[in-house]
Design a protein around this motif. Structure first.
Motif, short mmCIF file in Angstrom:
data_model
loop_
_atom_site.label_atom_id
_atom_site.label_comp_id
_atom_site.label_asym_id
_atom_site.label_seq_id
_atom_site.Cartn_x
_atom_site.Cartn_y
_atom_site.Cartn_z
N LEU A 80 18.87 23.88 103.95
CA LEU A 80 19.39 24.53 105.10
C LEU A 80 19.35 26.00 104.90
N GLU A 81 19.58 26.66 103.43
CA GLU A 81 19.21 27.90 103.10
C GLU A 81 17.90 28.62 103.32
N PHE A 82 16.98 27.99 103.73
CA PHE A 82 15.63 28.41 103.67
C PHE A 82 15.10 27.83 105.24
N VAL A 86 16.06 29.25 113.98
CA VAL A 86 15.15 29.02 115.34
C VAL A 86 16.25 29.17 116.47
N ALA A 87 17.55 28.82 116.24
CA ALA A 87 18.66 28.57 117.15
C ALA A 87 18.83 29.94 117.66
N GLU A 88 19.28 31.00 116.70
CA GLU A 88 19.14 32.30 117.24
C GLU A 88 18.07 32.99 117.99
N ALA A 89 16.92 32.75 117.54
CA ALA A 89 15.67 33.26 118.26
C ALA A 89 15.78 32.66 119.53
N VAL A 90 16.04 31.43 119.77
CA VAL A 90 15.99 30.79 120.98
C VAL A 90 17.00 31.41 122.07
N ARG A 91 18.25 31.52 121.50
CA ARG A 91 19.14 32.11 122.47
C ARG A 91 18.91 33.37 122.78
N GLU A 98 8.34 35.17 124.81
CA GLU A 98 9.19 35.88 124.15
C GLU A 98 10.07 35.09 122.97
N LEU A 99 10.33 33.89 123.57
CA LEU A 99 10.94 32.54 122.82
C LEU A 99 9.94 32.24 121.69
N ILE A 100 8.76 31.89 122.06
CA ILE A 100 7.70 31.46 121.08
C ILE A 100 7.65 32.43 120.37
N GLU A 101 7.46 33.69 120.41
CA GLU A 101 7.35 34.90 119.57
C GLU A 101 8.36 34.88 118.38
N ARG A 102 9.59 34.85 119.09
CA ARG A 102 10.77 34.78 118.16
C ARG A 102 10.91 33.63 117.33
N MET A 103 10.36 32.38 117.75
CA MET A 103 10.20 31.37 116.83
C MET A 103 9.34 31.58 115.66
N ARG A 104 8.25 32.16 116.02
CA ARG A 104 7.23 32.38 115.14
C ARG A 104 7.53 33.60 114.09
N ARG A 105 8.35 34.34 114.22
CA ARG A 105 8.79 35.52 113.71
C ARG A 105 9.80 34.88 112.67
N ALA A 106 10.83 33.99 113.07
CA ALA A 106 11.57 33.33 112.36
C ALA A 106 11.08 32.58 111.23
N CYS A 107 10.02 31.85 111.43
CA CYS A 107 9.68 31.02 110.31
C CYS A 107 8.64 31.91 109.49
N ASP A 108 8.04 33.06 109.68
CA ASP A 108 7.54 33.95 108.99
C ASP A 108 8.57 34.64 108.02
N GLU A 109 9.57 34.84 108.82
CA GLU A 109 10.89 35.41 107.95
C GLU A 109 11.33 34.43 106.65
N ALA A 110 11.28 33.14 107.03
CA ALA A 110 11.70 32.11 106.40
C ALA A 110 10.71 32.14 105.08
N PHE A 111 9.25 32.12 105.32
CA PHE A 111 8.32 32.38 104.57
C PHE A 111 8.61 33.39 103.39
N GLU A 146 14.94 15.49 112.87
CA GLU A 146 16.40 16.43 113.01
C GLU A 146 16.13 17.74 113.24
N ARG A 147 15.27 18.81 112.94
CA ARG A 147 14.96 19.73 113.31
C ARG A 147 14.49 19.97 114.75
N ARG A 148 13.69 18.80 114.99
CA ARG A 148 13.17 19.10 116.47
C ARG A 148 14.31 18.81 117.40
N ASP A 149 15.31 17.76 117.16
CA ASP A 149 16.50 17.35 117.83
C ASP A 149 17.26 18.68 118.04
N GLN A 150 17.49 19.59 116.92
CA GLN A 150 18.42 20.60 116.74
C GLN A 150 17.76 21.62 118.02
N LEU A 151 16.41 21.92 117.70
CA LEU A 151 15.84 22.64 118.64
C LEU A 151 15.89 22.33 120.13
N LEU A 152 15.89 21.24 120.55
CA LEU A 152 16.11 20.57 121.89
C LEU A 152 17.47 20.89 122.22
#
Length: 231
Positions: A80-82, A86-91, A98-111, A146-152
């Motif tokens: 969970l630390e890494f 995504v939740a913050e990006a979606v909201r 914009e939602l899709i770009e924010r999701m992409r950016r959140a993953c890049d930041e995790a990397f 589980e991550r997919r369900d959280q996103l949904l």
């Protein structure tokens, strides 16, 4: 994650530790995780038993079960630390693009967090153990669901009253499934490059390229989708 290539990440407690008892519990939990990762790295995840982990950590087997439900629980203890935010990006997004770009950016930041200098050696060890273990790869699938369900859940919350419409709900479920698959493609590329010993810059390039391909397709398909528009 810690600098040592064979030391386990410090696993968080289920509740914040406080006082002498809490600190002792956290030290024990950390010792178990570190012993487990040393064994996983040296012998492979599938060959290590919880009894062996207990002996290496100098605790009773029952103590291991007090802190962890399984070997998989130890291995994925800090996930969970890494995780991307995504939740913050979606909201915070007003449109599908914009939602899709924010999701992409959140993953890049995790990397970036995973590939930081003080995290990189352990990240390589984590990826190598993961890819070498059939049982861990199977265990990874429920985590992805589980991550997919959280996103949904966040998408449905964001949709508000529109989520009561069966058509909107079906569209959101499909989108969450596809977005989750793209996220996993990025992390698959990350783990593969890490396990192969690629330099951090190339690891990030490979992972980001996978994200860009997948999220680019999502933008083309869903960037203007009315069910994602909050404007």
């Amino acid at each position: 994650m810690t600098p040592s290539p064979t030391a386990a990440p410090a696993a968080p407690s289920a509740a914040p530790a406080s006082g002498m008892r809490g600190r002792k519990r956290e030290r024990t939990r950390r010792a178990i995780a570190e012993a487990a990762f040393r064994l996983f790295a040296d012998e492979g995840f599938d060959a290590v038993t919880l009894t062996r982990i207990a002996a290496a950590a100098d605790v009773a087997p029952a103590t291991v079960f007090t802190h962890y439900a399984s070997k998989e629980d130890i291995f994925f203890g800090r996930r969970l630390e890494f995780e991307p935010g995504v939740a913050e990006a979606v909201r915070g997004a007003a449109t599908g693009a914009e939602l899709i770009e924010r999701m992409r950016r959140a993953c890049d930041e995790a990397f970036g967090t995973i590939l930081a200098a003080d995290s990189l050696p352990q990240a390589r060890t984590f990826s190598r153990i993961l890819l070498d273990s059939p049982s861990l790869r199977r265990s990874y699938l429920p985590l992805a669901r589980e991550r997919r369900d959280q996103l949904l859940a966040v998408l449905l919350e964001r949709a508000g009253e529109r989520a009561a419409d069966a058509g909107v709900r079906d569209e959101l479920e499909t989108f969450a499934t596809l977005a989750g698959a793209v996220r996993e493609l990025g992390f698959d590329a990350l783990h593969g490059a890490l396990a192969a010993g690629e330099p951090a810059g190339r690891v990030r390039e490979a992972a980001v390229a996978a994200l860009d391909r997948g999220y680019g397709r999502l933008v083309r398909a869903y960037g203007d989708a009315p069910f994602l528009d909050m404007g």
